[in-house]
Motif scaffolding. Structure first.
Motif, PDB file in Angstrom:
ATOM      1  N   LEU A 150       1.305 -10.624  -2.359  1.00 53.39           N
ATOM      2  CA  LEU A 150      -0.146 -10.539  -2.415  1.00 53.39           C
ATOM      3  C   LEU A 150      -0.608  -9.232  -1.796  1.00 53.39           C
ATOM      4  O   LEU A 150       0.026  -8.708  -0.871  1.00 53.39           O
ATOM      5  CB  LEU A 150      -0.814 -11.706  -1.677  1.00 53.39           C
ATOM      6  CG  LEU A 150      -0.418 -13.122  -2.093  1.00 53.39           C
ATOM      7  CD1 LEU A 150       0.485 -13.740  -1.023  1.00 53.39           C
ATOM      8  CD2 LEU A 150      -1.633 -13.997  -2.302  1.00 53.39           C
ATOM      9  N   LEU A 151      -1.708  -8.717  -2.293  1.00 52.80           N
ATOM     10  CA  LEU A 151      -2.377  -7.569  -1.702  1.00 52.80           C
ATOM     11  C   LEU A 151      -3.741  -8.034  -1.226  1.00 52.80           C
ATOM     12  O   LEU A 151      -4.629  -8.297  -2.042  1.00 52.80           O
ATOM     13  CB  LEU A 151      -2.505  -6.433  -2.717  1.00 52.80           C
ATOM     14  CG  LEU A 151      -3.250  -5.182  -2.239  1.00 52.80           C
ATOM     15  CD1 LEU A 151      -2.540  -4.556  -1.047  1.00 52.80           C
ATOM     16  CD2 LEU A 151      -3.404  -4.170  -3.366  1.00 52.80           C
ATOM     17  N   VAL A 154      -4.742 -11.033  -3.092  1.00 55.79           N
ATOM     18  CA  VAL A 154      -4.701 -10.987  -4.552  1.00 55.79           C
ATOM     19  C   VAL A 154      -3.256 -11.116  -5.018  1.00 55.79           C
ATOM     20  O   VAL A 154      -2.412 -10.281  -4.663  1.00 55.79           O
ATOM     21  CB  VAL A 154      -5.302  -9.676  -5.084  1.00 55.79           C
ATOM     22  CG1 VAL A 154      -5.166  -9.602  -6.605  1.00 55.79           C
ATOM     23  CG2 VAL A 154      -6.771  -9.566  -4.679  1.00 55.79           C
ATOM     24  N   PRO A 155      -2.916 -12.140  -5.807  1.00 51.49           N
ATOM     25  CA  PRO A 155      -1.531 -12.325  -6.254  1.00 51.49           C
ATOM     26  C   PRO A 155      -1.080 -11.174  -7.160  1.00 51.49           C
ATOM     27  O   PRO A 155      -1.820 -10.718  -8.032  1.00 51.49           O
ATOM     28  CB  PRO A 155      -1.578 -13.649  -7.028  1.00 51.49           C
ATOM     29  CG  PRO A 155      -2.816 -14.337  -6.569  1.00 51.49           C
ATOM     30  CD  PRO A 155      -3.791 -13.243  -6.248  1.00 51.49           C
ATOM     31  N   ILE A 156       0.146 -10.723  -6.936  1.00 48.87           N
ATOM     32  CA  ILE A 156       0.765  -9.707  -7.780  1.00 48.87           C
ATOM     33  C   ILE A 156       1.827 -10.420  -8.617  1.00 48.87           C
ATOM     34  O   ILE A 156       2.824 -10.908  -8.080  1.00 48.87           O
ATOM     35  CB  ILE A 156       1.411  -8.585  -6.958  1.00 48.87           C
ATOM     36  CG1 ILE A 156       0.400  -8.024  -5.950  1.00 48.87           C
ATOM     37  CG2 ILE A 156       1.943  -7.496  -7.870  1.00 48.87           C
ATOM     38  CD1 ILE A 156      -0.852  -7.457  -6.559  1.00 48.87           C
ATOM     39  N   VAL A 177       2.041  -5.900   7.261  1.00 51.12           N
ATOM     40  CA  VAL A 177       2.406  -6.926   6.286  1.00 51.12           C
ATOM     41  C   VAL A 177       2.660  -8.236   7.019  1.00 51.12           C
ATOM     42  O   VAL A 177       3.167  -8.246   8.140  1.00 51.12           O
ATOM     43  CB  VAL A 177       3.659  -6.521   5.475  1.00 51.12           C
ATOM     44  CG1 VAL A 177       3.390  -5.263   4.668  1.00 51.12           C
ATOM     45  CG2 VAL A 177       4.870  -6.318   6.379  1.00 51.12           C
ATOM     46  N   ALA A 178       2.278  -9.336   6.398  1.00 53.29           N
ATOM     47  CA  ALA A 178       2.533 -10.666   6.942  1.00 53.29           C
ATOM     48  C   ALA A 178       3.571 -11.346   6.070  1.00 53.29           C
ATOM     49  O   ALA A 178       3.489 -11.290   4.837  1.00 53.29           O
ATOM     50  CB  ALA A 178       1.250 -11.494   6.974  1.00 53.29           C
ATOM     51  N   LEU A 200      -1.661  -6.172   4.115  1.00 53.14           N
ATOM     52  CA  LEU A 200      -2.995  -6.161   4.717  1.00 53.14           C
ATOM     53  C   LEU A 200      -3.559  -4.748   4.708  1.00 53.14           C
ATOM     54  O   LEU A 200      -2.918  -3.797   5.168  1.00 53.14           O
ATOM     55  CB  LEU A 200      -2.917  -6.697   6.153  1.00 53.14           C
ATOM     56  CG  LEU A 200      -2.272  -8.089   6.280  1.00 53.14           C
ATOM     57  CD1 LEU A 200      -2.207  -8.511   7.747  1.00 53.14           C
ATOM     58  CD2 LEU A 200      -3.042  -9.115   5.466  1.00 53.14           C
ATOM     59  N   LEU A 201      -4.763  -4.612   4.179  1.00 53.65           N
ATOM     60  CA  LEU A 201      -5.416  -3.311   4.044  1.00 53.65           C
ATOM     61  C   LEU A 201      -6.131  -2.930   5.335  1.00 53.65           C
ATOM     62  O   LEU A 201      -6.780  -3.769   5.960  1.00 53.65           O
ATOM     63  CB  LEU A 201      -6.422  -3.353   2.892  1.00 53.65           C
ATOM     64  CG  LEU A 201      -5.831  -3.649   1.511  1.00 53.65           C
ATOM     65  CD1 LEU A 201      -6.939  -4.026   0.533  1.00 53.65           C
ATOM     66  CD2 LEU A 201      -5.041  -2.465   0.997  1.00 53.65           C
ATOM     67  N   PRO A 202      -6.025  -1.670   5.754  1.00 54.77           N
ATOM     68  CA  PRO A 202      -6.710  -1.249   6.986  1.00 54.77           C
ATOM     69  C   PRO A 202      -8.187  -0.985   6.742  1.00 54.77           C
ATOM     70  O   PRO A 202      -8.624  -0.779   5.608  1.00 54.77           O
ATOM     71  CB  PRO A 202      -5.975   0.052   7.351  1.00 54.77           C
ATOM     72  CG  PRO A 202      -5.589   0.622   6.021  1.00 54.77           C
ATOM     73  CD  PRO A 202      -5.274  -0.564   5.135  1.00 54.77           C
TER      74      PRO A 202
END
Length: 737
Positions: A150-151, A154-156, A177-178, A200-202
């Motif tokens: 996921l991003l 959002v599933p990739i 990342v988790a 995880l986006l900063p």
């Protein structure tokens, strides 16, 4: 603020309609595109309207009491609450109450050439499949379509048998990342029977420019991040040539990548956040042991456009059951939270079999989803629920095969079918020229998928014991031109954690999970880099039961855990070889994966003081140690594919004021029990060293030396896996602007 929202929506719409018309026309998704367009156009209006209503209510309230400072504080608090929600999904709090959750950052990496380098810091994660920029990962022996990437939620999803790769995301775009090891189908559905990773986006709060360089591939990396008010963005350009293994042999792992990320977070209104990312990847080499004599696989074009919009609706429920004083602290003023997301992707593949033939394929898909959920506190139970709707439309793969004919032949070939020299210059195969004659052209996959699911969980603390449980009801329909297949599945979990002492705790987690066959496994029939692959529309759904127990320790300077896990999968789907260059998907009776993993994180007390902003001029040591032993077999006792070799990882470092030194030693044991399409591996030990220096307040320098002892080893047990890169020096500069 309104103009920024309009500008953001305009970029969204422009990027969507900029895509090649030939590819868009195949989706046949005019209603969905119209829906997205209306959503983008309506978002700023909706946001502005909500803001106007809020202002009106505030004005009415001011007739009784004027308190602008209070209003500002409420806006700030709402934004802070939402920031917490955006960074971690709702289920993180539930899972964290019953077993340890871990995330990993880039502090001990320099100029990471791939997101996988961040993920590999977890003892549960290993590389899988062949090498290159589209390299995939493995979580506790599960890979391909059994783990969910996921991003930011959002599933990739990918129709490649190797599974979805996150290589299209520049590492500079990711903060951390988790990793969720073990069955996670209750929250994430069919694709998470073996676990999940979430990138995880900063939040960019400073303008900065990053420049990176790597010696092995002569790779270049440029990234620029900036912000204005509540909008931030990131630009990235990366390019790498073919690298070399430890013996100087060429690896076919070149790539070129350009990416743009934009996010907007309104201060008021129901729209809380909207972001989009576009990534264009071209001239990607597939690093394989088949290169260059047997096969040369290139991905000429790989594009991704995805994004998410998050809405929060207040005062939807008037019942005392959901009143503000009973809601969780993070969403005390929000009754409903909704996410709308999408991911459009294309992938072109070019497979050259020297002096024989060329196979080309073009694949595309549009994935989208909508979820609505809320939470409440009922009789001291924290309850979450969510309804999900997900779809995959226009999942298409077109294939062409060309027969190669020597230009010296007298055979006449139609001008439209002639290619210029088709041998990539990197392959160095021959100076001969060939013409190509079309042998066939067909559509190997044309399918769609719809999923509807309902999820609920509940958690509570009884003194020293925390208890959580949850369930999912999932309905899915898969279709192609001739067949519809419907699956209904139920999954659930229950877990408990007990505090043994101020430092020690123990937990147990039981869960069920499922995985429906992918569209490729069910409907695909065509050519791949491995040969001819045939799907089976009668495949059964994989069903799994998972048990894991952990013992954790947590003190000021040392944290760690040991986890034991056991997972049994019925109707395990495997791709088996039935003849030379022909493979089929089929169900095995069952398979079992079991193992143990551990991780320790230690730092001297000075590090704790620094983290708490307490003055300290003393340097301090830090270390992380982790590893895993994993085993997997079918009912006959034979090894199954994708089980990684046992490995241990030690990171040791020292930090003094503005200087940080670190080193990483990884030992990968030999692997002799192999599954279908795998090869044996010898043990190997690699060493990386690095340093980071904060030169001044505006500039920092990083350097590392990877594979210091220049070890020659395969990246995975895949029978077509190439060797890993040899020694390499990385340099990175960061400037605050």
């Amino acid at each position: 603020m309104k103009s920024l929202s309009y500008f953001f929506c305009f970029i969204f719409r422009s990027k969507f309609f900029e895509l090649h018309s030939a590819k868009l026309s195949t989706f046949g998704l005019a209603p969905f595109k119209l829906f997205l367009t209306i959503s983008f156009l309506a978002a700023p209006v909706f946001s502005a309207s909500a803001s106007t209503n809020t202002s009106t209510e505030s004005l009415n309230a001011d007739n009784e009491s004027t308190d602008n400072e209070s209003t500002d504080n409420k806006s700030i608090e709402a934004l802070e609450r939402y920031t917490v929600i955006a960074e971690r999904p709702y289920y993180n709090q539930t899972l964290n109450s019953i077993f340890p959750q871990y995330s990993y950052d880039k502090s001990n990496l320099v100029g990471s050439p791939h997101i996988n380098d961040i993920l590999l810091q977890s003892p549960s994660v290993n590389l899988n499949g062949q090498g290159g920029q589209i390299q995939n990962i493995n979580i506790r022996g599960f890979s391909r379509w059994r783990i969910q990437s996921l991003l930011d939620g959002v599933p990739i999803v990918s129709d490649r048998r190797a599974g979805a790769s996150v290589g299209f995301v520049p590492p500079s775009f990711i903060q951390s990342v988790a990793v969720i090891p073990g069955a996670a189908s209750t929250y994430l559905g069919s694709g998470a029977i073996g676990g999940a990773v979430d990138l995880l986006l900063p939040y960019n709060t400073e303008s900065n420019l990053q420049i990176g360089w790597s010696s092995n591939q002569q790779a270049q990396d440029y990234s620029y991040a900036d912000y204005a008010a509540n909008t931030d963005w990131n630009l990235s350009y990366r390019k790498g040539n073919n690298g070399n293994d430890a013996q100087g042999n060429t690896l076919f792992d070149k790539f070129e990548q350009s990416a743009l990320f934009i996010r907007h977070r309104p201060v008021s209104g129901v729209l809380k956040e909207a972001w989009t990312l576009y990534s264009d990847n071209s001239d990607i080499g597939k690093s394989s042991s088949d290169f260059p004599e047997d096969r040369v696989t290139t991905y000429p074009e790989n594009t991704h456009w995805l994004g998410k919009m998050t809405f929060a609706f207040s005062n939807i429920f008037s019942s005392d059951l959901f009143s503000d004083d009973m809601a969780s602290p993070d969403t005390s003023s929000t009754d409903l939270v909704s996410n709308l997301w999408w991911h459009q992707s294309t992938l072109d593949t070019h497979i050259l079999r020297p002096e024989d033939r060329i196979n080309e394929s073009e694949s595309e898909a549009l994935d989208f989803g909508l979820d609505v959920g809320s939470n409440a506190r009922i009789n001291n139970w924290q309850v979450n629920w969510q309804v999900q709707l997900m779809g995959r439309e226009g999942v298409i793969i077109d294939e062409r095969e060309f027969t190669l004919v020597s230009s010296a032949s007298e055979l006449t070939v139609d001008e439209s079918l002639i290619n210029q020299p088709v041998l990539d210059e990197a392959s160095n195969l021959t100076d001969s020229f060939f013409t190509s004659e079309l042998a066939y052209e067909l559509r190997t996959l044309d399918a769609s998928e719809t999923t509807v699911a309902g999820i609920a969980d509940a958690s509570r603390t009884f003194g020293a014991t925390s208890l959580a449980f949850g369930g999912r009801l999932d309905w899915q329909q898969q279709s192609n031109n001739a067949d519809d297949v419907t699956n209904t599945n139920v999954s659930g979990f229950i877990g408990a954690s007990h505090t043994l002492s101020p430092q020690w705790s123990a937990s147990v987690y039981l869960s069920s999970a499922f995985r429906n066959p992918s569209l490729t496994e069910r409907y695909f029939s065509g050519e791949t880099p491995r040969g001819t692959v045939l799907g089976d529309d009668n495949l059964e759904t994989e069903q799994a039961t998972n048990v894991q127990a952990s013992l954790s320790y947590n003190s000021i300077d040392l944290t760690g855990s040991v986890e034991v896990f056991h997972q049994k999968i019925n109707h395990y789907i495997e791709r088996t070889t039935v003849s030379e260059n022909v493979q089929v998907y089929s169900n095995l009776d069952s398979a079992t994966i079991r193992g143990i993993s551990y991780q320790l994180d230690w730092q001297q007390s000075q590090a704790v003081n620094k983290a708490q902003n307490k003055a300290t001029e003393q340097g301090y040591w830090f270390a992380q140690l982790n590893g895993a032993w994993i085993d997997g077999e079918d009912t006959l006792g034979s090894a199954i594919s994708d089980i990684p070799p046992n490995s241990q990882r030690l990171t040791l470092g020292y930090e003094l004021e503005d200087v940080r030194l670190f080193s990483t030693l990884v030992h990968r044991a030999s692997k002799r029990d192999i599954g279908d399409s795998e090869k044996e591996l010898d043990n190997v030990t690699t060493i990386d060293i690095g340093a980071a220096w904060q030169f001044n307040q505006r500039m920092s320098v990083q350097a590392s030396w990877r594979n210091l002892t220049n070890q020659q080893y395969y990246v995975s047990a895949d029978d077509k896996a190439a060797f890993a890169q040899g020694e390499s020096v990385q340099l990175a500069l960061t400037f605050l602007l």
